[in-house]
Design a protein around this motif. Sequence first.
Motif, PDB file in Angstrom:
ATOM      1  N   PHE A  40      37.002  44.976  47.122  1.00 39.81           N
ATOM      2  CA  PHE A  40      37.488  46.355  47.010  1.00 39.81           C
ATOM      3  C   PHE A  40      36.718  47.165  45.979  1.00 39.81           C
ATOM      4  CE2 PHE A  40      39.848  44.527  43.472  1.00 39.81           C
ATOM      5  CZ  PHE A  40      39.925  45.566  42.552  1.00 39.81           C
ATOM      6  N   ASP A  41      36.104  46.481  45.003  1.00 41.35           N
ATOM      7  CA  ASP A  41      35.375  47.178  43.949  1.00 41.35           C
ATOM      8  C   ASP A  41      34.168  47.927  44.497  1.00 41.35           C
ATOM      9  OD1 ASP A  41      35.286  47.716  41.098  1.00 41.35           O
ATOM     10  OD2 ASP A  41      33.486  46.470  41.021  1.00 41.35           O
ATOM     11  N   LEU A  42      33.714  47.569  45.704  1.00 37.13           N
ATOM     12  CA  LEU A  42      32.594  48.271  46.326  1.00 37.13           C
ATOM     13  C   LEU A  42      32.940  49.716  46.661  1.00 37.13           C
ATOM     14  CD1 LEU A  42      31.290  45.510  48.778  1.00 37.13           C
ATOM     15  CD2 LEU A  42      30.188  46.289  46.674  1.00 37.13           C
ATOM     16  N   LEU A  43      34.224  50.015  46.777  1.00 35.08           N
ATOM     17  CA  LEU A  43      34.627  51.370  47.137  1.00 35.08           C
ATOM     18  C   LEU A  43      34.328  52.404  46.058  1.00 35.08           C
ATOM     19  CD1 LEU A  43      38.018  50.529  48.855  1.00 35.08           C
ATOM     20  CD2 LEU A  43      36.037  51.568  49.971  1.00 35.08           C
ATOM     21  N   LYS A  44      33.919  51.955  44.890  1.00 36.65           N
ATOM     22  CA  LYS A  44      33.667  52.910  43.803  1.00 36.65           C
ATOM     23  C   LYS A  44      32.319  53.614  43.940  1.00 36.65           C
ATOM     24  CE  LYS A  44      31.831  49.430  40.556  1.00 36.65           C
ATOM     25  NZ  LYS A  44      32.134  48.666  39.331  1.00 36.65           N
ATOM     26  N   THR A  45      31.465  53.149  44.844  1.00 40.65           N
ATOM     27  CA  THR A  45      30.172  53.804  45.052  1.00 40.65           C
ATOM     28  C   THR A  45      29.962  54.105  46.531  1.00 40.65           C
ATOM     29  OG1 THR A  45      28.879  51.772  45.423  1.00 40.65           O
ATOM     30  CG2 THR A  45      29.206  52.495  43.115  1.00 40.65           C
ATOM     31  N   PRO A  46      29.223  55.159  46.871  1.00 39.75           N
ATOM     32  CA  PRO A  46      28.940  55.449  48.283  1.00 39.75           C
ATOM     33  C   PRO A  46      28.218  54.298  48.982  1.00 39.75           C
ATOM     34  CG  PRO A  46      28.454  57.362  46.920  1.00 39.75           C
ATOM     35  CD  PRO A  46      28.734  56.231  45.968  1.00 39.75           C
ATOM     36  N   ALA A  47      27.298  53.650  48.275  1.00 40.12           N
ATOM     37  CA  ALA A  47      26.566  52.534  48.887  1.00 40.12           C
ATOM     38  C   ALA A  47      27.499  51.366  49.170  1.00 40.12           C
ATOM     39  CB  ALA A  47      25.425  52.089  47.972  1.00 40.12           C
ATOM     40  N   GLY A  48      28.405  51.101  48.248  1.00 41.60           N
ATOM     41  CA  GLY A  48      29.359  50.023  48.444  1.00 41.60           C
ATOM     42  C   GLY A  48      30.306  50.308  49.594  1.00 41.60           C
ATOM     43  N   GLU A  49      30.775  51.551  49.665  1.00 41.34           N
ATOM     44  CA  GLU A  49      31.665  51.914  50.769  1.00 41.34           C
ATOM     45  C   GLU A  49      30.934  51.819  52.101  1.00 41.34           C
ATOM     46  OE1 GLU A  49      34.521  55.594  52.264  1.00 41.34           O
ATOM     47  OE2 GLU A  49      33.879  55.476  50.179  1.00 41.34           O
ATOM     48  N   ALA A  50      29.671  52.187  52.124  1.00 41.03           N
ATOM     49  CA  ALA A  50      28.888  52.094  53.354  1.00 41.03           C
ATOM     50  C   ALA A  50      28.748  50.636  53.799  1.00 41.03           C
ATOM     51  CB  ALA A  50      27.515  52.721  53.157  1.00 41.03           C
ATOM     52  N   ALA A  51      28.580  49.724  52.833  1.00 40.83           N
ATOM     53  CA  ALA A  51      28.467  48.303  53.162  1.00 40.83           C
ATOM     54  C   ALA A  51      29.767  47.784  53.773  1.00 40.83           C
ATOM     55  CB  ALA A  51      28.118  47.502  51.908  1.00 40.83           C
ATOM     56  N   LEU A  52      30.902  48.198  53.211  1.00 40.03           N
ATOM     57  CA  LEU A  52      32.191  47.792  53.769  1.00 40.03           C
ATOM     58  C   LEU A  52      32.395  48.383  55.164  1.00 40.03           C
ATOM     59  CD1 LEU A  52      34.558  48.076  50.675  1.00 40.03           C
ATOM     60  CD2 LEU A  52      33.822  45.979  51.820  1.00 40.03           C
ATOM     61  N   ARG A  53      32.060  49.648  55.323  1.00 36.12           N
ATOM     62  CA  ARG A  53      32.226  50.300  56.624  1.00 36.12           C
ATOM     63  C   ARG A  53      31.388  49.583  57.691  1.00 36.12           C
ATOM     64  NH1 ARG A  53      34.113  55.365  57.362  1.00 36.12           N
ATOM     65  NH2 ARG A  53      33.757  55.806  55.145  1.00 36.12           N
ATOM     66  N   ASN A  54      30.162  49.230  57.337  1.00 44.07           N
ATOM     67  CA  ASN A  54      29.290  48.523  58.271  1.00 44.07           C
ATOM     68  C   ASN A  54      29.860  47.152  58.619  1.00 44.07           C
ATOM     69  OD1 ASN A  54      26.574  48.160  59.648  1.00 44.07           O
ATOM     70  ND2 ASN A  54      26.548  46.431  58.216  1.00 44.07           N
ATOM     71  N   GLU A  96      45.267  53.874  44.165  1.00 40.87           N
ATOM     72  CA  GLU A  96      44.369  54.765  44.884  1.00 40.87           C
ATOM     73  C   GLU A  96      43.320  53.991  45.670  1.00 40.87           C
ATOM     74  OE1 GLU A  96      42.356  57.899  46.523  1.00 40.87           O
ATOM     75  OE2 GLU A  96      44.366  57.797  45.675  1.00 40.87           O
ATOM     76  N   VAL A  97      42.776  52.935  45.100  1.00 34.10           N
ATOM     77  CA  VAL A  97      41.742  52.179  45.817  1.00 34.10           C
ATOM     78  C   VAL A  97      42.356  51.422  46.990  1.00 34.10           C
ATOM     79  CG1 VAL A  97      41.714  49.962  44.564  1.00 34.10           C
ATOM     80  CG2 VAL A  97      39.586  50.919  45.436  1.00 34.10           C
ATOM     81  N   ASN A  98      43.610  50.974  46.867  1.00 33.57           N
ATOM     82  CA  ASN A  98      44.275  50.352  48.008  1.00 33.57           C
ATOM     83  C   ASN A  98      44.466  51.354  49.132  1.00 33.57           C
ATOM     84  OD1 ASN A  98      45.140  47.426  47.679  1.00 33.57           O
ATOM     85  ND2 ASN A  98      45.774  48.238  45.699  1.00 33.57           N
ATOM     86  N   ARG A  99      44.833  52.578  48.791  1.00 32.23           N
ATOM     87  CA  ARG A  99      44.996  53.609  49.815  1.00 32.23           C
ATOM     88  C   ARG A  99      43.657  53.961  50.444  1.00 32.23           C
ATOM     89  NH1 ARG A  99      48.906  55.607  45.884  1.00 32.23           N
ATOM     90  NH2 ARG A  99      47.287  56.926  44.952  1.00 32.23           N
ATOM     91  N   ARG A 100      42.605  54.021  49.638  1.00 35.19           N
ATOM     92  CA  ARG A 100      41.283  54.350  50.168  1.00 35.19           C
ATOM     93  C   ARG A 100      40.778  53.264  51.112  1.00 35.19           C
ATOM     94  NH1 ARG A 100      37.282  55.148  45.554  1.00 35.19           N
ATOM     95  NH2 ARG A 100      35.846  55.348  47.313  1.00 35.19           N
ATOM     96  N   ALA A 101      41.097  52.020  50.805  1.00 32.69           N
ATOM     97  CA  ALA A 101      40.668  50.919  51.671  1.00 32.69           C
ATOM     98  C   ALA A 101      41.277  51.055  53.055  1.00 32.69           C
ATOM     99  CB  ALA A 101      41.062  49.587  51.036  1.00 32.69           C
ATOM    100  N   VAL A 102      42.538  51.480  53.122  1.00 34.10           N
ATOM    101  CA  VAL A 102      43.195  51.700  54.407  1.00 34.10           C
ATOM    102  C   VAL A 102      42.614  52.931  55.095  1.00 34.10           C
ATOM    103  CG1 VAL A 102      45.386  52.331  55.497  1.00 34.10           C
ATOM    104  CG2 VAL A 102      45.313  50.511  53.771  1.00 34.10           C
ATOM    105  N   ALA A 103      42.380  53.997  54.350  1.00 31.97           N
ATOM    106  CA  ALA A 103      41.828  55.215  54.939  1.00 31.97           C
ATOM    107  C   ALA A 103      40.468  54.958  55.581  1.00 31.97           C
ATOM    108  CB  ALA A 103      41.715  56.302  53.869  1.00 31.97           C
ATOM    109  N   MET A 104      39.650  54.128  54.966  1.00 33.98           N
ATOM    110  CA  MET A 104      38.347  53.817  55.537  1.00 33.98           C
ATOM    111  C   MET A 104      38.501  53.096  56.878  1.00 33.98           C
ATOM    112  SD  MET A 104      35.262  51.470  54.054  1.00 33.98           S
ATOM    113  CE  MET A 104      36.194  50.013  54.497  1.00 33.98           C
TER     114      MET A 104
END
Length: 314
Positions: A40-54, A96-104
């Motif tokens: 979940f800590d990857l969500l703090k950066t755009p690159a990390g969020e992109a890796a999770l999304r992929n 907030e990060v838990n909510r963001r993980a679901v939103a993604m």
Amino acid sequence: MATYRKALPQLSGDVFLTDGGIETTLIFHEGLELPYFAAFDLLKTPAGEAALRNYFSTYAALAKQYGVGCILESATWRANADWGAKLGYTPETLAEVNRRAVAMLQEVRQSYETAQTPIIISGCIGPRGDGYNPVDFMTATTAENYHAPQVMAFRDAGADLVTAITMTYVDEAIGIARAAKALGVPVVLSFTVEIDGKLPSGQTLRQAIEQVDAATDRAPVYYMINCAHPTHFADVLEPDASWVARIHGLRANASTKSHAELDEAEELDEGDPDELARQYGDLRNRLPQLNVLGGCCGTNHRHVEAIFQTVLAA
């Protein structure tokens, strides 16, 4: 707003795909740093969020390819108070990060869902302590109070259900089930076992499932087994036992190694995807209620695809 909370499609008995070992995939295949195994800590950066999304898009696309439903499990196995504090998260930023993980995941669903591939979003809850070797045991009441904030964050974000992954002892599982029931969110519990088929606490799977059901009035909609190889638990699953009928999901490890051996390993053991798929197929032949299928440590999309090629060909 939750899409499937009132009527979970996987309860129909149709086969549903879920993902593999997210942490081992991101570390060993993507070369990413995951302090404390905290994806979940990857969500703090755009690159990390992109890796999770992929990562999640890969499995959503695989489900769409095979025309099966998909359960996306949020990257929040470590997103509870103790592990979050180690990474500098406050209760507010953790919620907030838990909510963001679901939103993604909701965004991934919008891109891939079809009538043949319903995509269910699950808020993933991990153990308060170590996922292999529990040291500090909470009471069920303490566990309920401890995990309730994460369940609440998932509820408010619109998750369809919550799934407690890698449960090592029964009181923590009872507490999570009670928290979810009190907050009106469907809950799935997934136990891990050692090579003898017993929980790290020493309880049998039968004892654990029966104790949780008795203590929660059968609150879990079903149970799963994860973070163990099929050879560790296949022999204890009696086809005609009522407690076994409560198990609907498998997320097995690629490796036959014990938890202790995996803890000491410096290289990833990916096992044999085709052999693992055959073992899943054998288990489904014996236990046809097993319909939520994915992987855990050491597995990736290759293992999950091999599983579905085997299961759908049967």
